[in-house]
Design a protein around this motif. Structure first.
Motif, mmCIF file in Angstrom:
data_model
loop_
_atom_site.group_PDB
_atom_site.id
_atom_site.type_symbol
_atom_site.label_atom_id
_atom_site.label_comp_id
_atom_site.label_asym_id
_atom_site.label_seq_id
_atom_site.Cartn_x
_atom_site.Cartn_y
_atom_site.Cartn_z
ATOM 1 N N VAL A 59 0.859 -1.180 0.000
ATOM 2 C CA VAL A 59 0.000 0.000 0.000
ATOM 3 C C VAL A 59 0.897 1.232 0.000
ATOM 4 N N VAL A 60 0.622 2.168 -0.915
ATOM 5 C CA VAL A 60 1.426 3.386 -1.014
ATOM 6 C C VAL A 60 0.502 4.597 -0.957
ATOM 7 N N GLY A 61 0.815 5.557 -0.101
ATOM 8 C CA GLY A 61 0.026 6.774 0.001
ATOM 9 C C GLY A 61 0.883 7.954 0.418
ATOM 10 N N GLY A 62 0.306 9.137 0.368
ATOM 11 C CA GLY A 62 1.030 10.350 0.722
ATOM 12 C C GLY A 62 0.303 11.142 1.785
ATOM 13 N N GLY A 100 -1.588 -2.138 7.557
ATOM 14 C CA GLY A 100 -2.368 -3.292 7.142
ATOM 15 C C GLY A 100 -1.576 -4.558 7.347
ATOM 16 N N THR A 101 -1.911 -5.580 6.576
ATOM 17 C CA THR A 101 -1.234 -6.867 6.708
ATOM 18 C C THR A 101 0.045 -6.944 5.888
ATOM 19 N N GLY A 102 0.248 -5.992 4.985
ATOM 20 C CA GLY A 102 1.431 -6.018 4.127
ATOM 21 C C GLY A 102 2.334 -4.828 4.384
ATOM 22 N N THR A 103 3.103 -4.470 3.370
ATOM 23 C CA THR A 103 4.014 -3.339 3.453
ATOM 24 C C THR A 103 3.266 -2.052 3.155
ATOM 25 N N VAL A 104 3.480 -1.036 3.971
ATOM 26 C CA VAL A 104 2.884 0.281 3.741
ATOM 27 C C VAL A 104 4.015 1.293 3.556
ATOM 28 N N VAL A 105 3.968 2.028 2.452
ATOM 29 C CA VAL A 105 4.928 3.096 2.187
ATOM 30 C C VAL A 105 4.164 4.409 2.241
ATOM 31 N N GLU A 106 4.512 5.252 3.190
ATOM 32 C CA GLU A 106 3.865 6.549 3.349
ATOM 33 C C GLU A 106 4.868 7.645 2.991
ATOM 34 N N LEU A 107 4.528 8.453 2.004
ATOM 35 C CA LEU A 107 5.434 9.480 1.500
ATOM 36 C C LEU A 107 5.046 10.846 2.071
ATOM 37 N N PRO A 108 5.959 11.496 2.792
ATOM 38 C CA PRO A 108 5.636 12.793 3.398
ATOM 39 C C PRO A 108 5.314 13.845 2.336
ATOM 40 N N ASP A 109 4.238 14.597 2.569
ATOM 41 C CA ASP A 109 3.857 15.743 1.745
ATOM 42 C C ASP A 109 3.519 15.376 0.297
ATOM 43 N N ALA A 110 3.262 14.111 0.022
ATOM 44 C CA ALA A 110 2.868 13.696 -1.331
ATOM 45 C C ALA A 110 1.347 13.740 -1.451
ATOM 46 N N LEU A 157 0.885 11.312 -5.744
ATOM 47 C CA LEU A 157 2.219 11.139 -5.148
ATOM 48 C C LEU A 157 3.168 12.225 -5.643
ATOM 49 N N GLU A 158 2.626 13.402 -5.910
ATOM 50 C CA GLU A 158 3.430 14.533 -6.363
ATOM 51 C C GLU A 158 3.474 15.609 -5.299
ATOM 52 N N ALA A 159 4.371 16.591 -5.527
ATOM 53 C CA ALA A 159 4.539 17.717 -4.615
ATOM 54 C C ALA A 159 4.645 18.987 -5.451
ATOM 55 N N ALA A 160 4.930 20.116 -4.787
ATOM 56 C CA ALA A 160 4.945 21.390 -5.500
ATOM 57 C C ALA A 160 6.070 21.490 -6.520
ATOM 58 N N ASP A 161 7.198 20.833 -6.262
ATOM 59 C CA ASP A 161 8.316 20.907 -7.208
ATOM 60 C C ASP A 161 8.529 19.548 -7.875
ATOM 61 N N TRP A 162 9.009 19.603 -9.094
ATOM 62 C CA TRP A 162 9.110 18.379 -9.886
ATOM 63 C C TRP A 162 10.158 17.422 -9.338
ATOM 64 N N GLN A 163 11.220 17.946 -8.723
ATOM 65 C CA GLN A 163 12.253 17.051 -8.202
ATOM 66 C C GLN A 163 11.694 16.154 -7.092
#
Length: 202
Positions: A145-148, A160-170, A174-180
């Motif tokens: 599971v991937v979320g921001g 959850g029961t698997g791997t969770v990847v949480e991206l700060p400020d995404a 899964l994007e942010a204000a700058d492209w990098q």
């Protein structure tokens, strides 16, 4: 399921792998197609790992009254018409993650990208979001599971029961204000996808 609501087609494989692992159904968001960056690169990752990828498409100018029925109808079409011999992997984003209920019944390994865990904005259906969050918390098969944290539809700290990847400020893409930062977010998500599929049993 009519073609105007949803359809499934084989994704073009530019660099086919000699080793075939199984079949993937990729379910997009309502307005985020499989050709958009996150899912397009996820397709390449999966193809490079030996999976045959099928893309779902749908025409949904507005959110249907029963969106889960639309998504599950496309999964049923895939199972009936397109599924090949061997393992099946479900990869879904946003609206497509409503397939989790049917996928769980079949214990498909799955990758859930920006699932709709809260009811807000373009996804105001509280019952759907609550049921999906509950389903992903106890999903019975291998799952990622991937979320921001800047996504209004995400629940910060979700587990959850698997791997969770949480991206700060995404955000929901899964994007942010700058492209990098957006690029790095997508890279982190794609590396997680690669690790997940590599760890799946043959």
């Amino acid at each position: 399921m009519t073609a105007t609501a949803g359809e499934v087609s084989l994704a073009w494989d530019r660099h086919p792998s000699a080793t075939r692992r199984g079949t993937v159904l990729m379910l997009p968001g309502r307005a985020y197609t499989c050709e958009m960056p996150l899912l397009a690169w996820a397709t390449r990752v999966l193809q490079g790992a030996g999976w045959t990828v099928f893309h779902a498409r749908w025409a949904l100018p507005s959110l249907p009254e029963r969106p889960r029925d639309v998504v599950e109808g496309v999964l049923r079409e895939f199972e009936t018409v397109h599924k090949e011999a061997g393992p099946v992997l479900v990869v879904a984003k946003s609206l497509g993650t409503l397939a989790a209920h049917r996928a769980a019944e079949r214990r498909y390994p799955a990758i859930w990208l920006t699932p709709v865990l809260r009811a807000t904005g373009l996804h105001p259906l509280a019952a759907e979001s609550e049921a999906l969050a509950s389903r992903l918390r106890d999903y019975p098969g291998p799952n990622l599971v991937v979320g921001g944290t800047a996504d209004d539809l995400w629940l910060s700290g979700f587990r959850g029961t698997g791997t969770v990847v949480e991206l700060p400020d995404a955000d929901h893409g899964l994007e942010a204000a700058d492209w990098q930062t957006s690029f790095r977010n997508h890279e982190r998500a794609l590396l997680a996808v690669q690790r997940f599929v590599t760890a799946l049993p043959e």
